[in-house]
Every structure is written in C-alpha cells, then in structure tokens.
Design a protein around this motif. Sequence first.
Motif, short mmCIF file in Angstrom:
data_model
loop_
_atom_site.label_atom_id
_atom_site.label_comp_id
_atom_site.label_asym_id
_atom_site.label_seq_id
_atom_site.Cartn_x
_atom_site.Cartn_y
_atom_site.Cartn_z
N MET A 66 -24.28 22.54 -4.08
CA MET A 66 -24.81 23.22 -2.90
C MET A 66 -25.34 22.23 -1.88
O MET A 66 -25.18 22.43 -0.67
N ALA A 67 -26.00 21.17 -2.35
CA ALA A 67 -26.51 20.15 -1.43
C ALA A 67 -25.37 19.46 -0.70
O ALA A 67 -25.46 19.16 0.50
N TRP A 68 -24.26 19.19 -1.40
CA TRP A 68 -23.09 18.57 -0.78
C TRP A 68 -22.44 19.51 0.22
O TRP A 68 -22.03 19.10 1.31
N ARG A 69 -22.36 20.79 -0.12
CA ARG A 69 -21.67 21.75 0.73
C ARG A 69 -22.53 22.22 1.90
O ARG A 69 -22.05 22.34 3.03
N ASP A 70 -23.81 22.49 1.64
CA ASP A 70 -24.66 23.12 2.65
C ASP A 70 -25.80 22.24 3.13
O ASP A 70 -26.53 22.64 4.03
N GLY A 71 -25.99 21.06 2.53
CA GLY A 71 -27.12 20.22 2.90
C GLY A 71 -28.40 20.72 2.23
O GLY A 71 -28.45 21.83 1.70
N LEU A 72 -29.45 19.90 2.27
CA LEU A 72 -30.69 20.27 1.62
C LEU A 72 -31.32 21.50 2.26
O LEU A 72 -31.79 22.41 1.56
#
Length: 315
Positions: A66-72
């Motif tokens: 999720m961090a890779w796809r949507d950022g923190l």
Amino acid sequence: MTETAVSHAGSHISRREERIGMLLVFLSALMWSFGGAIARFIEVDDSWTVVFWRSFWAAVFLLGFMAWRDGLRGTLKLFRSMGLPGLAVALCFAVASTSFVVALAYTTVANILLMQAGVPLFAALIGWLVFRERVSGPTWIAIAAVICGVAIMVSESFNGQVSPIGDGLALLIAMVFSIATVITRRFAHVRMTPATCLGTILAGIFAATQVEAFVVSPRDMGFLFAFGALNLGLGLAFFATGARLVPAAIAALLGCFEPILGPIWVWLIHGEVPSARTIVGGAVVFTALLVHIGLEFRRQSRPVRPGVTGMPSPH
C-alpha cells in the motif's frame, strides 16, 4: 494487481471489471493453495509461533504494498476511510485465521475442508437474504457440485468422531469468510486491502499472547516469510482487489480452487500422492468450476441489448 477505484455501487461494475475481478480472485486462491506445501518445510513445533510470524510477514507485505502504491499519506487515508465495512472484514479474517489453528486441535483437516466447501452456499444465502442479490440457477448447481466433490475428497478421512468445538470452529471459519466476501462485494467502493492488513495484525497480536517462543531458525524464518508475505499477504491483496468486482457467490466458488490445487502442489513438491477419492472429488470440483466460469464468460460476451446499461445481470 492495481486496485482500480470504483466510485459507483457494486451493481454498476462493468463486464470488463468483472472479468478482471474473477481473475484476481482465482489468483488469490492460487496463492493460498501453496500454503500446505510451504508449511511442510517449516519445522517449528508451536503452531502459534507459525501463526504469529505468518501474520507478521503478511502485515509487512500488505503495508509495503500500500505504501508503494498509494504513498504513506494515501495508506493512512485508506485505513481511515475503510469505515465499519473494512473493520468488519478485518475482524472476519482475524477470526478465520485464528479459528483455523484452534480447530486443528479438535477436528480433522478433512472436516474443515468440508465446511469450507459450504462457503459459496453461505455467501449466496447471505447475499440473497441481506442484500437481495439474486443467485442464478447455474450458480446453485455449481455450488452443489463443489460441495459434493469436496465431500468425496475428504470422505476417506472421516473417523466417526464429532467434536462440537472443532466442527463448530470449522463452521465459524466458513461463515466469517462468507460474510467477508459479501461485504467486500457490497461495498465495492471501499478498498479492502487495509482491512485485510488489519486482520493479519489482529491475528498476530492474539497469537503473540499464546506463543511459547518467538525465536526460530534462519531456515524456518525464510519459509515463514514465504508463508506470510507471498502465500497469505499476496493472496489477501488479490482477494481484496478482486472480490469487490464479482458477485459474492462466484467469488466464493473461485476460492474453491484452493483445496483443489493444494494437494497437487504437495504431491509434486513433497511426493505425497493423493488418494483415488481425492482425485475423483477434485475432478468433480474442477470440472464444475471450469464449466461455470465458461458460462459466465459466455454470458458476459453477449452484446448488450439496446436501452440496457453495461452492467452485468445480478446473480
């Protein structure tokens, strides 16, 4: 595996999205089917240690994805916006993964598999009773065939002993997974990847209260990483993305590929030859699923009648 945002209700999902959803749910079942083969390599005696590390690596994988796809910031927003539907799905997956371990202490894997064969039926009934999602005749026939096929597969393992606790937990697993499937489909506009991640976190926290020792060998940790990140985490990501795009009964049917493919991987990797009944029952289930999926693609390929929107007919 991109989780396309859906701003409209689940009933307005296009045919193309529904096909993608079917593929993703199948991929989730494919990933989960490797669980038995991976578990055979793990030498840890305490099952709660396995549950803890499996849940830990699954949560790490899903958070990283999720961090890779949507950022923190996007990931935090996803957790805040999943609401009660997401919390319900998280609790369902946490209960299912925890109950599975406890059920194994009281009943056989065969009984649990037979209960899981009822997931399509439970999902169809819940979708119909709560949300009036109609189930087609071919889907009911496929559900019946799947239940019969799995019953044949596990019939050799029945020993006549019935454990109210074990079989009750096995039934609970099937029920909560059915509920999660229906909720994911009904609230298609809600991204459920953070919900599945929260479910693994909850399961890991509970396992941590029961574990005897957290230390494992580097070899076991490698297999536990695969068991958690790839088998569970990637499978959950596929499921959370795809189940919102297809009718609940069909998503549950596609999930039945897991108990069919699982024995095949164990046979190919570990040389455990399946019994004749396992092969016959698996053939029944596999045929029923392929026929039903073929009928679904044939239905979706029909041209839309004038004046009718591009949404699929309800099931």
